[in-house]
Scaffold this motif. Structure first.
Motif, PDB file in Angstrom:
ATOM      1  N   THR A 115       5.726  -5.674  -0.137  1.00  0.00           N
ATOM      2  CA  THR A 115       5.374  -6.510  -1.280  1.00  0.00           C
ATOM      3  C   THR A 115       6.622  -7.009  -1.990  1.00  0.00           C
ATOM      4  O   THR A 115       6.783  -8.204  -2.239  1.00  0.00           O
ATOM      5  CB  THR A 115       4.545  -5.686  -2.279  1.00  0.00           C
ATOM      6  OG1 THR A 115       3.361  -5.238  -1.618  1.00  0.00           O
ATOM      7  CG2 THR A 115       4.177  -6.511  -3.491  1.00  0.00           C
ATOM      8  N   GLN A 116       7.487  -6.087  -2.281  1.00  0.00           N
ATOM      9  CA  GLN A 116       8.709  -6.396  -3.024  1.00  0.00           C
ATOM     10  C   GLN A 116       9.564  -7.410  -2.274  1.00  0.00           C
ATOM     11  O   GLN A 116      10.035  -8.404  -2.827  1.00  0.00           O
ATOM     12  CB  GLN A 116       9.562  -5.134  -3.207  1.00  0.00           C
ATOM     13  CG  GLN A 116       8.777  -3.897  -3.558  1.00  0.00           C
ATOM     14  CD  GLN A 116       8.612  -3.731  -5.049  1.00  0.00           C
ATOM     15  OE1 GLN A 116       9.006  -4.602  -5.818  1.00  0.00           O
ATOM     16  NE2 GLN A 116       8.014  -2.620  -5.463  1.00  0.00           N
ATOM     17  N   GLU A 160      -1.800 -10.470  -8.081  1.00  0.00           N
ATOM     18  CA  GLU A 160      -1.641  -9.204  -7.381  1.00  0.00           C
ATOM     19  C   GLU A 160      -2.786  -8.959  -6.407  1.00  0.00           C
ATOM     20  O   GLU A 160      -3.955  -9.098  -6.756  1.00  0.00           O
ATOM     21  CB  GLU A 160      -1.590  -8.052  -8.394  1.00  0.00           C
ATOM     22  CG  GLU A 160      -1.312  -6.726  -7.717  1.00  0.00           C
ATOM     23  CD  GLU A 160      -1.234  -5.595  -8.719  1.00  0.00           C
ATOM     24  OE1 GLU A 160      -0.636  -5.806  -9.793  1.00  0.00           O
ATOM     25  OE2 GLU A 160      -1.781  -4.513  -8.440  1.00  0.00           O
ATOM     26  N   ASP A 201      -3.758  -6.526  -2.501  1.00  0.00           N
ATOM     27  CA  ASP A 201      -3.450  -5.243  -1.856  1.00  0.00           C
ATOM     28  C   ASP A 201      -3.529  -5.355  -0.331  1.00  0.00           C
ATOM     29  O   ASP A 201      -3.818  -4.369   0.346  1.00  0.00           O
ATOM     30  CB  ASP A 201      -4.382  -4.150  -2.372  1.00  0.00           C
ATOM     31  CG  ASP A 201      -5.846  -4.451  -2.063  1.00  0.00           C
ATOM     32  OD1 ASP A 201      -6.110  -5.416  -1.322  1.00  0.00           O
ATOM     33  OD2 ASP A 201      -6.717  -3.714  -2.551  1.00  0.00           O
ATOM     34  N   PRO A 247       0.139  -4.570  -2.513  1.00  0.00           N
ATOM     35  CA  PRO A 247       0.129  -3.566  -3.577  1.00  0.00           C
ATOM     36  C   PRO A 247       1.542  -3.387  -4.148  1.00  0.00           C
ATOM     37  O   PRO A 247       2.500  -3.336  -3.383  1.00  0.00           O
ATOM     38  CB  PRO A 247      -0.340  -2.292  -2.876  1.00  0.00           C
ATOM     39  CG  PRO A 247      -0.270  -2.568  -1.424  1.00  0.00           C
ATOM     40  CD  PRO A 247      -0.250  -4.036  -1.217  1.00  0.00           C
ATOM     41  N   PRO A 248       1.667  -3.286  -5.453  1.00  0.00           N
ATOM     42  CA  PRO A 248       2.980  -3.306  -6.118  1.00  0.00           C
ATOM     43  C   PRO A 248       3.927  -2.219  -5.609  1.00  0.00           C
ATOM     44  O   PRO A 248       5.134  -2.445  -5.514  1.00  0.00           O
ATOM     45  CB  PRO A 248       2.642  -3.053  -7.589  1.00  0.00           C
ATOM     46  CG  PRO A 248       1.175  -3.229  -7.722  1.00  0.00           C
ATOM     47  CD  PRO A 248       0.555  -3.168  -6.383  1.00  0.00           C
ATOM     48  N   SER A 252      -9.209  -8.442  -1.533  1.00  0.00           N
ATOM     49  CA  SER A 252      -8.286  -8.818  -2.601  1.00  0.00           C
ATOM     50  C   SER A 252      -7.892 -10.289  -2.472  1.00  0.00           C
ATOM     51  O   SER A 252      -7.575 -10.952  -3.460  1.00  0.00           O
ATOM     52  CB  SER A 252      -7.051  -7.912  -2.603  1.00  0.00           C
ATOM     53  OG  SER A 252      -6.190  -8.225  -1.538  1.00  0.00           O
ATOM     54  N   THR A 279       0.547 -11.173  -3.922  1.00  0.00           N
ATOM     55  CA  THR A 279       1.372 -10.064  -3.431  1.00  0.00           C
ATOM     56  C   THR A 279       0.520  -8.993  -2.751  1.00  0.00           C
ATOM     57  O   THR A 279      -0.697  -9.012  -2.825  1.00  0.00           O
ATOM     58  CB  THR A 279       2.093  -9.366  -4.598  1.00  0.00           C
ATOM     59  OG1 THR A 279       1.113  -8.650  -5.370  1.00  0.00           O
ATOM     60  CG2 THR A 279       2.790 -10.357  -5.503  1.00  0.00           C
TER      61      THR A 279
END
Lengths: 335, 335
Positions: free
Chosen positions: B192-193, B217, B219, B186-187, B224, B184
DNA sequence: GTGAAAGCGCTAACAA
DNA sequence: TTGTTAGCGCTTTCAC
């Protein structure tokens, strides 16, 4: 509640002082008494007043902005210089206006336009292909070059490009390579010239062969790096190592070589220029010449602000150092 | 020869007309007679007059510039949207002011500042993490979002992010994968969602297993992606394919997997998101979801200009399509 | 079709 | 220390 934003008049009325006092309080608070300052500040808070930058600029005969002229915003290389520029200009309350010389037809005309337009308090040039005559403009604002430019005497922030070429060749020679090639940037570009010079003069110094077939023309893009790889693959007498004038080209080169089933550095060693983010994420990691782009932007902006604030058209130029970053893409030549 | 630039007064004097006529000639040439127009234009040429934008803006109660709020200029992803914005704003005579929300401490405060400052005729938001309340500002200028934003009702230009996730999973499933993971962004980020949602709902539809260990996870950065690769390598029960929420992460992932001596797609298939330039230059080429970034910028700018010129705070939002680009990084699963 | 004149909102002399 | 005042250069009524 009024829709329109409050003016300095409104603040003056609420605070019971003159507009001049409001202006003073906001620009040089030390010069008014604490009592008036407090009154003004609370009136500002109450009315939600913000100075009208346009009016202020008109009165002060300035624009509050700096124009950055560059070939192509979308290029990550420039984007990072922009980040550096922005980190200095924004806190100093200067707007940064970006003009893309590639998007319009005539870049020289665009530059001339900006010089004459009085739309900016200063200019930063990131395009090394603009013609020098344009700068003859009489009442032009301060200008800083953040790239090399043939024969220009403008204040500039430059990178040791020739030394970068020298470092690259030196490193490859030390690894044992004697047949070293080069992929250039676009011929008109000064960076191209200077890096090529560093490349050639170091070959000479080290007594290594200079084969014109080993100097390939690129244009800094990944595509041109891939094309260079195909050209290299087609050579009957291949160099064992290549110095490429940009990391983007090196990335394209390595990808194409690998897709052809050859190995880097097993079959060919590669050194790039820039140290862009991807350099360390390729497999193998890309050996390259680091140039600190954010810092170039920062120094250029600082230089320009000094010139603007001292109302001078001149300032000492600055050289920013480069550095060899050793990773996996350069190794000993194949036996 | 005066150092100062000519004003409208100078032109009026030379042309033997009033300043009003000069102004008219320049803004609506049709309304003056040919004779006066010729006189004015030659006086303009003779004096080298250029309108003072600051004065014009003050008088017209506008600023002539648009503020673009983004998390990070140095990110090539945003740089390309900027190029699109610039290609529309520049010809329309709007300056593009760039504000980097990462460079300062409090991004929400910065946004509030720009909303209230009256420094721009319009705003483009490229940062999906700003808080919505800030927009309650009463006299704010037109705003266009060029990214998704939870619960926002602002006019926007958005990309089919969920569909992108669905395309990626669909493609991998078609190749025969049943164990599909995801990395993903960053939350907090809405992209991301949405991409995660597209990923999960498609797994569900296709009856594929949803293993929480297979959702890593990231970013959006290459770093990452490399970290995700190490996490993936450490799993006892590895998925055979991964959909990564950005090409940068996919690039970092592939590099790290290859450095560990494994092969893509031999040992693991990879699908990215964005179709950045490097996607086609990796070895293997990166299979990814294309989103046309320049076009996002272009449409956002057009939307904003419409709103500014019609003095409206609303406009129909727009959705931009995504597309699966098949390259070499996704193949059949290892037996 | 053109000119006179009134500001847009602010700052910087200058005076008090 | 504070207020008065004169513009910065331009556009736009409103008359003619």
């Amino acid at each position: 509640m009024d829709r329109r934003t409050a003016t300095i008049q409104d603040v003056a009325r609420v605070a019971g002082v003159s507009t001049a006092t409001v202006s003073r309080t906001l620009s040089k608070p030390a010069v008014v008494t604490k009592a008036t300052r407090d009154a003004v500040l609370s009136a500002v808070a109450e009315t939600g007043y913000r100075v009208n930058t346009t009016a202020s600029n008109l009165r002060r005969q300035r624009t509050g902005s700096v124009i950055v002229l560059l070939p192509n915003i979308a290029n990550p290389f420039f984007a990072q210089i922009l980040a550096g520029l922005s980190s200095v200009l924004t806190p100093a309350e200067y707007g940064m206006l970006i003009a893309d010389t590639q998007s319009g037809p005539d870049a020289d005309a665009r530059l001339a336009h900006y010089l004459a337009s009085g739309q900016a308090d200063g200019l930063v040039l990131l395009d090394g292909t603009l013609s020098a005559e344009v700068l003859a403009s009489p009442a032009r604002p301060p200008i800083v070059m953040a790239c090399e430019w043939m024969g220009s005497t403008l204040p500039s922030v430059r990178v040791e490009n020739a030394r970068g070429g020298a470092l690259a060749v030196g490193h490859l020679a030390q690894l044992g390579h004697r047949r070293i090639g080069h992929v250039t940037g676009p011929p008109a570009n000064v960076l191209t010239q200077t890096r090529l010079e560093g490349f050639l003069s170091t070959l000479r110094e080290l007594g290594l062969p200079q084969n014109p077939d080993w100097v390939l023309e690129g244009d800094f893009t990944m595509d041109s790096g891939a094309a260079a790889a195909r050209a290299w693959l087609g050579l009957t007498d291949r160099p064992t190592a290549l110095f490429l004038s940009s990391d983007e080209m090196a990335t394209g080169f390595i990808g194409e070589v690998q897709r052809a089933g050859l190995s880097v550095p097993g079959d060919v060693s590669v050194v790039g220029f820039d140290n862009i983010e991807i350099a360390q994420h390729l497999a193998p990691g890309l050996t390259t010449i680091r140039q600190p782009r954010t810092q170039i932007g920062v120094r250029a902006a600082e230089l320009l602000l000094t010139m603007i604030e001292s109302n001078s058209r001149d300032a000492p130029s600055e050289i920013i150092e480069v550095e060899l970053i050793r990773r996996g893409s350069a190794g000993p030549p194949p036996d």
